[in-house]
Design an enzyme around this catalytic site. Structure first.
Site, PDB file in Angstrom:
ATOM      1  N   ASP A  25      -7.746  -0.344   0.982  1.00 27.35           N
ATOM      2  CA  ASP A  25      -6.288  -0.258   1.085  1.00 27.35           C
ATOM      3  C   ASP A  25      -5.978  -0.014   2.564  1.00 27.35           C
ATOM      4  O   ASP A  25      -6.250   1.060   3.088  1.00 27.35           O
ATOM      5  CB  ASP A  25      -5.795   0.910   0.214  1.00 27.35           C
ATOM      6  CG  ASP A  25      -4.306   1.175   0.391  1.00 27.35           C
ATOM      7  OD1 ASP A  25      -3.636   0.460   1.162  1.00 27.35           O
ATOM      8  OD2 ASP A  25      -3.803   2.122  -0.247  1.00 27.35           O
ATOM      9  N   TRP A  66      -3.640   8.726  -1.830  1.00 26.67           N
ATOM     10  CA  TRP A  66      -3.541   7.333  -2.297  1.00 26.67           C
ATOM     11  C   TRP A  66      -4.832   6.866  -2.939  1.00 26.67           C
ATOM     12  O   TRP A  66      -4.824   6.182  -3.966  1.00 26.67           O
ATOM     13  CB  TRP A  66      -3.109   6.419  -1.145  1.00 26.67           C
ATOM     14  CG  TRP A  66      -1.874   6.938  -0.490  1.00 26.67           C
ATOM     15  CD1 TRP A  66      -1.737   7.317   0.817  1.00 26.67           C
ATOM     16  CD2 TRP A  66      -0.594   7.196  -1.109  1.00 26.67           C
ATOM     17  NE1 TRP A  66      -0.467   7.794   1.042  1.00 26.67           N
ATOM     18  CE2 TRP A  66       0.253   7.732  -0.106  1.00 26.67           C
ATOM     19  CE3 TRP A  66      -0.090   7.038  -2.391  1.00 26.67           C
ATOM     20  CZ2 TRP A  66       1.572   8.113  -0.360  1.00 26.67           C
ATOM     21  CZ3 TRP A  66       1.222   7.407  -2.654  1.00 26.67           C
ATOM     22  CH2 TRP A  66       2.029   7.934  -1.650  1.00 26.67           C
ATOM     23  N   LYS A 100       4.836  -0.761   6.665  1.00 29.23           N
ATOM     24  CA  LYS A 100       4.409   0.064   7.805  1.00 29.23           C
ATOM     25  C   LYS A 100       4.122  -0.820   9.025  1.00 29.23           C
ATOM     26  O   LYS A 100       4.764  -0.678  10.059  1.00 29.23           O
ATOM     27  CB  LYS A 100       3.208   0.924   7.424  1.00 29.23           C
ATOM     28  CG  LYS A 100       3.567   1.924   6.310  1.00 29.23           C
ATOM     29  CD  LYS A 100       2.358   2.675   5.783  1.00 29.23           C
ATOM     30  CE  LYS A 100       2.608   3.300   4.425  1.00 29.23           C
ATOM     31  NZ  LYS A 100       3.473   4.467   4.438  1.00 29.23           N
TER      32      LYS A 100
END
Lengths: 364, 364
Positions: free
Chosen positions: A177, A108, A201
């Site tokens: 992030d 990511w 999540k």
């Protein structure tokens, strides 16, 4: 009213979208068609009306409370997921003349850097993507640039199962992030320029992204952008610049209410450590299981390991599923086993997995 | 199981987010916590797993069927709403050296033009925003530019209650914001470069945006953009470039299934005309009510009118609400009365409003 608990006993280890707290799901189901006696669903109401406003502002207030967000930070509810942020951050804060620092510890962070490269200059501060076991860089491996516009990092890597337990100190505004570990532990918001997380999540359902940003940093952003992609515009409009994703935000509101009822993020952190430790203990009990993350960097959110062979891993997944433990397969890019145990995941599920791991190792 | 119909008889005239079909809401409530016997909600599942894939691809296929989308068009499911498209369209198809044509017939078209002006040159083909009664431009009022990159228009204006009943013929690719009338009538997709719509009026809940775009036009887009904002990237990934808003897409799937069961858009159009005509007949029955849209341009989705005074309008709204007809207040920018009657709105609600209008006029 049917709920996951009563109809089928399943432990959902999905890496995201992941499971939501069962009391949240039950409440959402009950009031699905008729919110607070209005005869309408919350999703069928105006996003500027008083009933939805309470939900919208309530979600923002709950996040402020849970993370002790200082007054000089904005909490925004946006669309587009974390990958929307990968693009919006450089569009707002990077130019062809400036450089941003990216720490690459997984897929990511690399994707985030790729998006930034389209907009300006990117310095890769460190890259541990290919390291096995998966690990975070040490302080002396970080090659900061001078005068970086900002530093970008990923606080928890869902794929490899590593997590920053202390954050690096940076000169430039640090942007993290936190998609896979927000609300899982207390964080010092004032040490960040911004943190952000898509909801699927730890915060609820896919479709809403929480951004917490320092106001001065926000004000320094590029003005020559479509309004839709300027943070400052969304802040001025209280995250209702346009129609927000009202139902995902309603779920975010319920999840943050639930998190407060659990005792806040300090209590949740403790619970998360207990849960993860049960599985890590099973992992370390023998050499039957091969952990894939460096011990010092192990994630409290995603526990990753391999078995002797892929054949045995498939056997493991099959038997686990037969016992109601689903979605334990590792990310398609790395294989193996991954147990994702976000805030909503129950301790009983971790205990069930640990017991199964012990049995399975004994049997094979 | 509680539903709007059984718990409280409300007719929801919300302009958007608007009401969803009652059978859709009932089904979604029933399977909320336990989708197809999995023990999990559809929103708690992987966006790449087989169960969600069926929903995701099913929604796309349904839209193709409903609008007879030709093979040389892509159907994309994106985030960010119509206003996300206001920004993405010029970012993909406009440069500082080129010009795009914008037809301004209301607030939304103007906002779209404002976003484009940040990216390149904008020619306002016509501007009827201030005209009263609200109206669309005639063919001889359209000042096209030479070699426009594209033409942008709004097919239905929710605020003023006007709607294009035939679309202009253009040299450049025509792009229509159909947020408030998609699936309300058949359209010839192959006469457009692209059409798009956020979901919260005719397609479901806020949080997902449908874009139908000609493949050649898409391929002509700017490559020097973050991947997240390139249409071609989303197309290549089947609208799963990143985690899509899975629950809003699930609702889109159910709504499009419902639309197919109604007999498709031709049947829905007929039903919409019947519904709207009932209210327009009540409007035209006396001069007690003052229509605010030119008769030739009246919308089948949003019926707008005023009364003698604001005081009387407030009285009208109050009495209507007492009879279970909610959200009839006009947009904050124009006032008056607005009845939004999208696809899911029942004929009984239109009949109830017409009867109320007759009574109210007789009484005052």
């Amino acid at each position: 009213m049917a709920s996951a608990a009563t109809t089928k006993n399943v432990y959902n280890f999905n890496a995201g979208p992941g499971m939501l707290p069962q009391p949240v799901m039950k409440q959402a189901q009950e009031e699905f068609c008729n919110y607070q006696g209005t005869g309408m669903s919350i999703m069928e109401m105006s996003h500027r009306g008083p009933i939805y406003s309470e939900v919208h502002n309530g979600a923002i207030e709950n996040i402020k409370k849970l993370l002790a967000v200082p007054d000089n930070y904005e909490v925004l509810l946006l669309q587009g997921g974390a990958q929307g942020q990968f693009a919006m951050i450089p569009m707002n804060f990077l130019t062809p003349e400036t450089t941003a620092d990216y720490i690459q510890t997984g897929t990511w962070g690399k994707k985030a850097a790729n998006e930034a490269q389209v907009v300006g200059n990117v310095n890769i501060v460190a890259d541990t993507i290919k390291d096995r076991p998966a690990r975070l860089p040490n302080a002396d491996e970080l090659n900061w640039s001078k005068d970086a516009a900002y530093v970008h990092m990923t606080s928890n890597e869902t794929i490899s199962g590593i997590q920053w337990h202390t954050f690096p100190k940076t000169q430039a505004p640090l942007i993290a992030d936190m998609t896979s570990d927000i609300l899982s532990r207390p964080i010092a918001i004032d040490t960040f320029g911004a943190v952000y997380a898509s909801a699927q999540k730890n915060l609820g359902a896919a479709g809403v992204t929480v951004v917490i940003m320092n106001k001065d940093f926000m004000a320094s952003g590029n003005k020559n952008l479509p309004a839709m992609f300027r943070y400052s515009e969304h802040a001025e409009q209280g995250s209702r610049y346009n129609t927000p994703p009202t139902y995902p935000i309603y779920l975010l509101y319920l999840v943050t209410q639930w998190a407060l009822e659990q005792g806040g993020v300090a209590a949740i952190e403790k619970h998360n450590h207990t849960k993860a430790q049960v599985i890590y203990d099973a992992l370390d009990a023998s050499d039957f299981y091969k952990p894939t993350a460096a011990k010092k960097d192990r994630s409290w959110m995603n526990v990753t390991f391999r078995l002797e062979s892929e054949e045995l891993e498939n056997q493991f997944l099959k038997e686990a599923e037969n016992q109601g433990m689903v979605a334990l397969k590792g990310h398609r890019s790395v294989g193996g086993i991954r147990a994702s145990i976000y805030n909503a995941f129950p301790i009983e599920g971790a205990q069930a997995l640990a017991a199964f791991m012990k049995d399975f190792a004994a049997k094979h």
